[in-house]
Design a protein around this motif. Structure first.
Motif, PDB file in Angstrom:
ATOM      1  N   CYS A   1      69.237  54.177  41.343  1.00 12.66           N
ATOM      2  CA  CYS A   1      69.018  54.635  42.728  1.00 12.66           C
ATOM      3  C   CYS A   1      69.547  53.580  43.685  1.00 12.66           C
ATOM      4  O   CYS A   1      68.968  52.498  43.809  1.00 12.66           O
ATOM      5  CB  CYS A   1      67.536  54.891  42.978  1.00 12.66           C
ATOM      6  N   GLU A   2      70.639  53.908  44.371  1.00 15.57           N
ATOM      7  CA  GLU A   2      71.279  52.916  45.243  1.00 15.57           C
ATOM      8  C   GLU A   2      70.478  52.574  46.493  1.00 15.57           C
ATOM      9  O   GLU A   2      70.769  51.609  47.182  1.00 15.57           O
ATOM     10  CB  GLU A   2      72.679  53.396  45.633  1.00 15.57           C
TER      11      GLU A   2
ATOM     12  N   CYS B   1      69.451  61.242  41.707  1.00 18.98           N
ATOM     13  CA  CYS B   1      68.151  61.499  41.072  1.00 18.98           C
ATOM     14  C   CYS B   1      67.908  63.001  40.881  1.00 18.98           C
ATOM     15  O   CYS B   1      66.870  63.397  40.358  1.00 18.98           O
ATOM     16  CB  CYS B   1      67.014  60.861  41.872  1.00 18.98           C
TER      17      CYS B   1
ATOM     18  N   THR C   1      69.850  57.348  50.448  1.00 22.85           N
ATOM     19  CA  THR C   1      71.195  57.545  51.004  1.00 22.85           C
ATOM     20  C   THR C   1      71.649  58.997  50.848  1.00 22.85           C
ATOM     21  O   THR C   1      72.717  59.370  51.317  1.00 22.85           O
ATOM     22  CB  THR C   1      72.217  56.653  50.268  1.00 22.85           C
ATOM     23  N   GLY C   2      70.838  59.777  50.098  1.00 19.87           N
ATOM     24  CA  GLY C   2      71.209  61.169  49.868  1.00 19.87           C
ATOM     25  C   GLY C   2      72.329  61.312  48.852  1.00 19.87           C
ATOM     26  O   GLY C   2      73.045  62.310  48.859  1.00 19.87           O
TER      27      GLY C   2
HETATM   28  S1  SF4 Z   1      69.149  58.306  43.761  1.00 21.45           S
HETATM   29 FE1  SF4 Z   1      67.978  57.262  45.368  1.00 21.45          FE
HETATM   30  S2  SF4 Z   1      69.383  57.126  47.115  1.00 21.45           S
HETATM   31 FE2  SF4 Z   1      70.188  58.683  45.711  1.00 21.45          FE
HETATM   32  S3  SF4 Z   1      69.318  60.636  46.451  1.00 21.45           S
HETATM   33 FE3  SF4 Z   1      67.929  59.842  44.884  1.00 21.45          FE
HETATM   34  S4  SF4 Z   1      66.383  58.687  46.041  1.00 21.45           S
HETATM   35 FE4  SF4 Z   1      68.146  58.981  47.400  1.00 21.45          FE
END
Ligand code: SF4
Ligand code: SF4
Length: 135
Positions: free
Chosen positions: A113-114, A18, A13-14
């Motif tokens: 991580c959503e 992370c 989702t950006g």
């Molecule tokens: S935590 Fe997951 S959803 Fe959010 S930027 Fe990182 S990989 Fe993408």
């Protein structure tokens, strides 16, 4: 039987979560340095001076400490400034062998991580996952 035999769902989702948090390492290669430097329009030597740190004999992106959180140097307002040219380690997340080692390790990673396991996210078959793991 592989625990993810039926496949898994994921879409980034950006959100940028992370790219911050506890101290960590985004390992990079000389080739990636050259490509990232070109993408942002500076010389590789300048890129190294501004954005790279040496950890033992390995190269990693620098982090910036902010109120106890450690942001990747390319994180700005929760977005990656070099998303299209981000290093392989970032591009291949979450398809890392350590995340797929067990259902528990996947769930632990998914808790921060959503984009993981959302029913709305694209489905990756076992074959697709195996391919990503070996890339
Ligand atoms: S935590 Fe997951 S959803 Fe959010 S930027 Fe990182 S990989 Fe993408
Ligand atoms: S390079 Fe981009 S995607 Fe990778 S950790 Fe840094 S901000 Fe996140």
């Amino acid at each position: 039987m592989i625990w993810y035999e039926k496949g898994l769902n994921f879409k980034c989702t950006g959100c940028g979560k992370c790219c911050t948090g506890a101290p960590g390492h985004v390992w990079i290669s000389e080739d990636e340095i050259r490509d990232m430097a070109q993408a942002i329009g500076i010389a590789p030597e300048d890129f190294v001076r501004r954005y790279v740190r040496l950890v033992g004999d390995r190269l990693a992106l620098r982090e910036i400490e902010r109120e106890g959180e450690y942001d990747c140097i390319f994180l700005r307002e929760n977005k990656c400034r070099i998303y299209e040219n981000r290093p392989k380690q970032c591009r291949t997340f979450p398809w890392w062998s350590r995340n797929l080692e067990s259902e528990q390790s996947w769930k632990e990673m998914a808790s921060s991580c959503e984009g993981v396991d959302s029913p709305d996210s694209p489905h990756f078959s076992l074959e697709a996952i195996e391919k990503l793991l070996s890339s």
